[in-house]
Design a protein around this motif. Structure first.
Motif, PDB file in Angstrom:
ATOM      1  N   ASN A   4      31.672  14.383   9.240  1.00  0.00           N
ATOM      2  CA  ASN A   4      31.492  12.969   8.884  1.00  0.00           C
ATOM      3  C   ASN A   4      30.127  12.760   8.215  1.00  0.00           C
ATOM      4  OD1 ASN A   4      29.832  13.237  11.078  1.00  0.00           O
ATOM      5  ND2 ASN A   4      30.732  11.583  12.270  1.00  0.00           N
ATOM      6  N   VAL A   5      29.751  13.681   7.374  1.00  0.00           N
ATOM      7  CA  VAL A   5      28.460  13.620   6.680  1.00  0.00           C
ATOM      8  C   VAL A   5      28.360  12.350   5.835  1.00  0.00           C
ATOM      9  CG1 VAL A   5      27.018  14.744   4.940  1.00  0.00           C
ATOM     10  CG2 VAL A   5      28.226  16.113   6.618  1.00  0.00           C
ATOM     11  N   ILE A   6      29.412  12.042   5.106  1.00  0.00           N
ATOM     12  CA  ILE A   6      29.381  10.866   4.226  1.00  0.00           C
ATOM     13  C   ILE A   6      29.316   9.590   5.056  1.00  0.00           C
ATOM     14  CG2 ILE A   6      30.659   9.589   2.465  1.00  0.00           C
ATOM     15  CD1 ILE A   6      31.817  12.328   1.567  1.00  0.00           C
ATOM     16  N   ALA A   7      30.147   9.490   6.088  1.00  0.00           N
ATOM     17  CA  ALA A   7      30.149   8.300   6.944  1.00  0.00           C
ATOM     18  C   ALA A   7      28.787   8.091   7.601  1.00  0.00           C
ATOM     19  CB  ALA A   7      31.245   8.426   8.000  1.00  0.00           C
ATOM     20  N   ARG A   8      28.175   9.174   8.074  1.00  0.00           N
ATOM     21  CA  ARG A   8      26.851   9.063   8.704  1.00  0.00           C
ATOM     22  C   ARG A   8      25.797   8.597   7.710  1.00  0.00           C
ATOM     23  NH1 ARG A   8      24.599  13.536   9.840  1.00  0.00           N
ATOM     24  NH2 ARG A   8      26.222  14.958   9.228  1.00  0.00           N
ATOM     25  N   SER A   9      25.818   9.170   6.518  1.00  0.00           N
ATOM     26  CA  SER A   9      24.767   8.846   5.553  1.00  0.00           C
ATOM     27  C   SER A   9      24.926   7.444   4.966  1.00  0.00           C
ATOM     28  CB  SER A   9      24.718   9.888   4.439  1.00  0.00           C
ATOM     29  OG  SER A   9      25.908   9.877   3.704  1.00  0.00           O
ATOM     30  N   LEU A  10      26.156   6.903   4.947  1.00  0.00           N
ATOM     31  CA  LEU A  10      26.390   5.558   4.418  1.00  0.00           C
ATOM     32  C   LEU A  10      26.526   4.509   5.523  1.00  0.00           C
ATOM     33  CD1 LEU A  10      28.926   6.442   1.584  1.00  0.00           C
ATOM     34  CD2 LEU A  10      26.476   5.998   1.374  1.00  0.00           C
ATOM     35  N   ASN A  11      26.244   4.916   6.776  1.00  0.00           N
ATOM     36  CA  ASN A  11      26.351   4.024   7.931  1.00  0.00           C
ATOM     37  C   ASN A  11      27.750   3.430   8.088  1.00  0.00           C
ATOM     38  OD1 ASN A  11      23.660   4.373   8.794  1.00  0.00           O
ATOM     39  ND2 ASN A  11      22.979   2.932   7.221  1.00  0.00           N
TER      40      ASN A  11
END
Length: 139
Positions: A4-11
């Motif tokens: 979930n790298v993208i979800a984490r980085s975009l909150n």
């Protein structure tokens, strides 16, 4: 992809996986390199213990695959992505052909696993954990 790298980085909601966000968003042959600062697989030290990561679409299938490379080899990531793309059949699920072949050859089937458990586990332990009460009943 179970990250979930993208979800984490975009909150975003952290229960949303990258494979869902990227589904049908990358063009054929397109790759998204993950910045090391947000990559949990990257370890910042001089020992080269971590990985650099990317997502890419390598076939007509709309899903993306993940690729990792040793962070010490990161400068070759573009060539590695090109190689992966070249080795992947266009009509496949996006995984390089040789990887599917290796997976098929080395997977342990349910039959082999059952045989190994029966052979090497103590019978009492095997029965306690792998034979259901229903299977033990007889009429």
């Amino acid at each position: 992809i179970k990250t979930n790298v993208i979800a984490r980085s975009l909150n975003f909601d952290k229960s949303i996986y990258d494979r869902e966000i990227l589904f049908n968003r990358l063009g054929l042959g397109e790759a998204l390199l993950i910045r090391n600062e947000i990559n949990k697989k990257y370890i910042e030290n001089d020992l080269g213990e971590g990985f650099s990561s990317a997502f890419m679409r390598t076939s007509k299938f709309p899903g993306a695959i993940g690729a990792d490379i040793l962070d010490t080899q990161e400068k070759y990531f573009e060539e590695v992505c090109s190689l992966i793309y070249t080795l992947t059949p266009m009509s496949s699920r996006g995984v390089p052909l040789w990887l599917d072949i290796v997976d098929k050859e080395v997977k342990i089937t349910d039959e082999i696993l059952k045989m190994l458990l029966e052979e090497y586990l103590d019978r009492d332990i095997y029965e306690r954990f792998f034979i259901s009460e229903r299977d033990k009943r007889t009429l």
